[in-house]
Scaffold this active site. Structure first.
Site, PDB file in Angstrom:
ATOM      1  N   ARG A 112      79.872-135.646 -19.937  1.00 43.29           N
ATOM      2  CA  ARG A 112      80.673-134.566 -19.825  1.00 43.29           C
ATOM      3  C   ARG A 112      81.290-134.201 -21.256  1.00 43.29           C
ATOM      4  NH1 ARG A 112      83.180-137.008 -15.390  1.00 43.29           N
ATOM      5  NH2 ARG A 112      82.233-135.816 -13.452  1.00 43.29           N
ATOM      6  N   LYS A 134      77.401-122.142 -30.951  1.00 40.85           N
ATOM      7  CA  LYS A 134      76.554-121.772 -29.803  1.00 40.85           C
ATOM      8  C   LYS A 134      75.236-122.882 -29.554  1.00 40.85           C
ATOM      9  CE  LYS A 134      76.458-116.816 -29.767  1.00 40.85           C
ATOM     10  NZ  LYS A 134      75.727-115.391 -29.890  1.00 40.85           N
ATOM     11  N   GLU A 176      68.199-113.532 -42.075  1.00 41.99           N
ATOM     12  CA  GLU A 176      69.570-113.609 -41.509  1.00 41.99           C
ATOM     13  C   GLU A 176      70.663-113.821 -42.619  1.00 41.99           C
ATOM     14  OE1 GLU A 176      69.957-113.516 -38.388  1.00 41.99           O
ATOM     15  OE2 GLU A 176      68.140-114.785 -37.367  1.00 41.99           O
ATOM     16  N   LYS A 214      79.926-116.068 -42.052  1.00 38.64           N
ATOM     17  CA  LYS A 214      79.750-116.546 -40.179  1.00 38.64           C
ATOM     18  C   LYS A 214      80.986-117.173 -39.983  1.00 38.64           C
ATOM     19  CE  LYS A 214      76.965-117.780 -36.628  1.00 38.64           C
ATOM     20  NZ  LYS A 214      75.689-118.375 -36.117  1.00 38.64           N
ATOM     21  N   GLU A 224      82.041-114.678 -28.870  1.00 39.17           N
ATOM     22  CA  GLU A 224      81.329-113.206 -28.839  1.00 39.17           C
ATOM     23  C   GLU A 224      82.144-112.355 -27.673  1.00 39.17           C
ATOM     24  OE1 GLU A 224      77.366-113.654 -29.585  1.00 39.17           O
ATOM     25  OE2 GLU A 224      76.844-111.661 -28.664  1.00 39.17           O
ATOM     26  N   ARG A 228      81.832-111.029 -33.345  1.00 39.88           N
ATOM     27  CA  ARG A 228      80.543-111.729 -33.432  1.00 39.88           C
ATOM     28  C   ARG A 228      79.593-111.105 -33.137  1.00 39.88           C
ATOM     29  NH1 ARG A 228      80.248-118.390 -32.021  1.00 39.88           N
ATOM     30  NH2 ARG A 228      78.160-118.531 -32.985  1.00 39.88           N
ATOM     31  N   ASN A 232      74.487-109.578 -34.488  1.00 38.64           N
ATOM     32  CA  ASN A 232      73.118-109.319 -33.689  1.00 38.64           C
ATOM     33  C   ASN A 232      72.596-107.962 -34.419  1.00 38.64           C
ATOM     34  OD1 ASN A 232      73.234-111.322 -31.774  1.00 38.64           O
ATOM     35  ND2 ASN A 232      75.003-110.160 -30.721  1.00 38.64           N
ATOM     36  N   HIS A 235      69.132-107.212 -34.050  1.00 40.18           N
ATOM     37  CA  HIS A 235      68.513-108.156 -32.995  1.00 40.18           C
ATOM     38  C   HIS A 235      67.975-107.545 -31.611  1.00 40.18           C
ATOM     39  CE1 HIS A 235      69.982-111.243 -35.709  1.00 40.18           C
ATOM     40  NE2 HIS A 235      69.311-112.266 -34.841  1.00 40.18           N
ATOM     41  N   HIS A 239      64.567-108.463 -30.425  1.00 39.88           N
ATOM     42  CA  HIS A 239      64.246-108.931 -28.889  1.00 39.88           C
ATOM     43  C   HIS A 239      63.146-108.659 -28.321  1.00 39.88           C
ATOM     44  CE1 HIS A 239      68.696-110.976 -29.088  1.00 39.88           C
ATOM     45  NE2 HIS A 239      67.642-111.750 -29.798  1.00 39.88           N
ATOM     46  N   HIS A 252      61.193-115.807 -35.673  1.00 43.10           N
ATOM     47  CA  HIS A 252      62.427-114.872 -35.284  1.00 43.10           C
ATOM     48  C   HIS A 252      62.803-114.026 -36.651  1.00 43.10           C
ATOM     49  CE1 HIS A 252      66.384-113.871 -33.444  1.00 43.10           C
ATOM     50  NE2 HIS A 252      67.020-114.552 -34.379  1.00 43.10           N
TER      51      HIS A 252
HETATM   52  N1  LIG Z   1      72.940-121.332 -32.408  1.00 44.73           N
HETATM   53  C1  LIG Z   1      72.888-120.286 -33.192  1.00 44.73           C
HETATM   54  O1  LIG Z   1      74.004-119.700 -33.675  1.00 44.73           O
HETATM   55  C2  LIG Z   1      71.537-119.943 -33.419  1.00 44.73           C
HETATM   56  C3  LIG Z   1      71.545-118.812 -34.634  1.00 44.73           C
HETATM   57  C4  LIG Z   1      70.135-118.450 -35.030  1.00 44.73           C
HETATM   58  C5  LIG Z   1      69.270-118.887 -34.482  1.00 44.73           C
HETATM   59  N2  LIG Z   1      69.281-120.059 -33.455  1.00 44.73           N
HETATM   60  C6  LIG Z   1      68.314-120.798 -32.987  1.00 44.73           C
HETATM   61  O2  LIG Z   1      67.442-121.432 -34.080  1.00 44.73           O
HETATM   62  C7  LIG Z   1      66.088-121.480 -33.730  1.00 44.73           C
HETATM   63  C8  LIG Z   1      65.205-121.113 -34.723  1.00 44.73           C
HETATM   64  O3  LIG Z   1      65.570-121.875 -36.010  1.00 44.73           O
HETATM   65  P1  LIG Z   1      64.683-122.373 -37.329  1.00 44.73           P
HETATM   66  O4  LIG Z   1      64.225-121.101 -37.741  1.00 44.73           O
HETATM   67  O5  LIG Z   1      65.333-123.383 -37.987  1.00 44.73           O
HETATM   68  O6  LIG Z   1      63.392-122.937 -36.457  1.00 44.73           O
HETATM   69  P2  LIG Z   1      62.788-124.536 -36.063  1.00 44.73           P
HETATM   70  O7  LIG Z   1      63.981-125.400 -35.808  1.00 44.73           O
HETATM   71  O8  LIG Z   1      61.818-124.222 -35.057  1.00 44.73           O
HETATM   72  O9  LIG Z   1      62.269-124.875 -37.680  1.00 44.73           O
HETATM   73  C9  LIG Z   1      61.170-124.011 -38.127  1.00 44.73           C
HETATM   74  C10 LIG Z   1      60.059-125.251 -38.448  1.00 44.73           C
HETATM   75  O10 LIG Z   1      60.431-125.854 -39.670  1.00 44.73           O
HETATM   76  C11 LIG Z   1      60.196-127.042 -39.370  1.00 44.73           C
HETATM   77  N3  LIG Z   1      61.073-127.803 -40.532  1.00 44.73           N
HETATM   78  C12 LIG Z   1      62.442-128.232 -40.347  1.00 44.73           C
HETATM   79  N4  LIG Z   1      63.023-128.447 -41.355  1.00 44.73           N
HETATM   80  C13 LIG Z   1      61.961-128.619 -42.357  1.00 44.73           C
HETATM   81  C14 LIG Z   1      61.969-129.206 -43.724  1.00 44.73           C
HETATM   82  N5  LIG Z   1      62.999-129.293 -44.332  1.00 44.73           N
HETATM   83  N6  LIG Z   1      60.757-129.231 -44.150  1.00 44.73           N
HETATM   84  C15 LIG Z   1      59.523-128.618 -43.640  1.00 44.73           C
HETATM   85  N7  LIG Z   1      59.570-128.206 -42.236  1.00 44.73           N
HETATM   86  C16 LIG Z   1      60.778-128.060 -41.785  1.00 44.73           C
HETATM   87  C17 LIG Z   1      60.587-127.448 -38.087  1.00 44.73           C
HETATM   88  O11 LIG Z   1      60.103-128.716 -37.580  1.00 44.73           O
HETATM   89  C18 LIG Z   1      59.863-126.161 -37.323  1.00 44.73           C
HETATM   90  O12 LIG Z   1      58.345-126.519 -37.448  1.00 44.73           O
HETATM   91  C19 LIG Z   1      65.813-120.463 -32.554  1.00 44.73           C
HETATM   92  O13 LIG Z   1      65.537-121.428 -31.375  1.00 44.73           O
HETATM   93  C20 LIG Z   1      66.995-119.601 -32.480  1.00 44.73           C
HETATM   94  O14 LIG Z   1      67.461-119.404 -31.083  1.00 44.73           O
HETATM   95  C21 LIG Z   1      70.472-120.261 -33.208  1.00 44.73           C
END
Ligand SMILES: NC(=O)c1ccc[n+]([C@@H]2O[C@H](COP(=O)([O-])OP(=O)(O)OC[C@H]3O[C@@H](n4cnc5c(N)ncnc54)[C@H](O)[C@@H]3O)[C@@H](O)[C@H]2O)c1
Length: 349
Positions: A112, A134, A176, A214, A224, A228, A232, A235, A239, A252
């Site tokens: 939990r 999130k 971003e 942020k 949100e 918040r 987007n 976005h 999407h 993304h």
């Molecule tokens: N929670 C939120 O508020 C929020 C906001 C924006 C995006 N997201 C989510 O985040 C995700 C995208 O995140 P991301 O862009 O970090 O992608 P990711 O986590 O897939 O990382 C991208 C790639 O980089 C590699 N990597 C990570 N750190 C590294 C480093 N220091 N050196 C070399 N390679 C490295 C990872 O292994 C992966 O292959 C999506 O799932 C999206 O939905 C969440």
């Protein structure tokens, strides 16, 4: 540099986001680090040298958005039970946004809810995903549809990890950053235009400013219900593009960049934005190797897709648009023909 998160109005929660060299961290409890093989090969040794705990284990999950699923959550939970974590134990998310989202969600579920901290390693996760609580996973109905608002106990952002990030991933994070500048802070946008993102002090400043922006949004509206949603910007279009290209063609952040260009064109059509401002943003995106064009093959189906977005409600689409650089406007009553006119400008003639 410390940016506080202060959710006293809603959740009675405060914690710090530290942007600096990763400090020595001591935990008087069991700790499990969640990471993937890519990050582990590059940086796990460094992380392990910084942590002491009653017991320290590492759980590695496969690398990739396609593993951000309930199935992976369950496999992590099983390993946490095997390591006999208790309710005082702590998870550490060590990776990009995928690891952060999945670790936070798993932490919210184990017995939990147990504590977790974020140590983000991509630019996107350092400026955006690790901030605000999130968490969640994808399913066959869409991205991030299963999840929870679940805040970490702390976030440690060390830009040193970015040195190994592939250039495309780095640029995706820049999309971003510029999103936040265009929505909230004109002088930040002006600063970004000429900034060298690979200078150590500059990137630290950029991360700090992005996190501050942020955090101030999250502090006002954790779940949100209002402001918040401004995060987007771009976005709604993004999407649809990700969906049409089956999440394969663009990262993304790249799809966000195209979405920003589309939102800007809609803002121009509504008299909220100028051609010159849109051009400045296009130039910035292009300079950082982000895409600014996209060919919409079927305008009607692109338009219909808007209504599948989880952000649309009661058949009305909410567009987050720039009202000149540094301000935003949320518009939800735009005529179909105006939206389609803008979409047509991206379509084949
Ligand atoms: N929670 C939120 O508020 C929020 C906001 C924006 C995006 N997201 C989510 O985040 C995700 C995208 O995140 P991301 O862009 O970090 O992608 P990711 O986590 O897939 O990382 C991208 C790639 O980089 C590699 N990597 C990570 N750190 C590294 C480093 N220091 N050196 C070399 N390679 C490295 C990872 O292994 C992966 O292959 C999506 O799932 C999206 O939905 C969440």
């Amino acid at each position: 540099m410390i940016v506080p998160i202060n959710l006293l109005n809603t959740a009675n929660i405060t914690y710090d986001i530290t942007i600096d060299n990763l400090p020595q961290l001591r935990f008087d409890r069991k700790v499990v680090i969640i990471t993937n093989p890519t990050i582990s090969a590059l940086h796990l040794e460094t992380l392990l040298s910084k942590i002491t705990a009653t017991e320290l284990n590492v759980v590695t999950i496969p690398d990739g958005e396609e593993y951000k699923t309930l199935h992976t959550v369950e496999s992590i939970l099983n390993q946490l039970f095997e390591h006999k974590l208790d309710r005082k134990s702590l998870l550490i998310a060590f990776g990009g946004g995928v690891i952060g989202d999945i670790t936070g969600f798993t932490a919210s579920l184990y017995q939990r809810g147990i504590d977790f901290i974020q140590i983000p390693t991509t630019l996107l996760s350092q400026v955006d995903a690790s901030v605000g609580g999130k968490t969640g996973v994808n399913n066959s109905y869409g991205k991030n549809l299963i999840g929870a608002f679940y805040q970490p106990k702390a976030v440690y952002i060390d830009p040193i990890f970015l040195k190994t990030l592939p250039p495309r991933e780095f640029s995706a994070g820049i999309a971003e950053v510029v999103k936040m500048a265009v929505m909230f802070d004109k002088s930040f946008f002006e600063f970004l235009k000429d900034a060298n993102f690979h200078n150590e002090n500059t990137i630290k400043e950029i991360i700090k400013k992005s996190v501050e922006l942020k955090a101030s949004v999250v502090n006002q509206d954790e779940k949100e219900a209002g402001i918040r949603a401004v995060l987007n910007y771009g976005h709604t279009f993004c999407h649809v593009i990700e969906n049409e290209t089956e999440y394969k063609k663009y990262l993304h952040g790249e799809a966000v960049a195209i979405g920003i260009v589309m939102a800007n064109r809609l803002a121009i059509e509504l008299g909220l934005f100028t051609q010159e401002e849109a051009q400045k943003i296009n130039n910035f995106l292009t300079k950082h190797n982000l895409p600014t064009t996209y060919t919409i093959k079927n305008i009607d189906s692109f338009y219909e897709h808007f209504f599948l977005d989880k952000k649309s409600s009661n058949g009305s689409i909410k567009f987050i648009l720039p009202q000149h650089i540094g301000n935003y406007k949320i518009v939800s009553d735009i005529k179909e023909e105006i939206i389609k006119k803008v979409l047509k400008s991206f379509g084949e003639i």
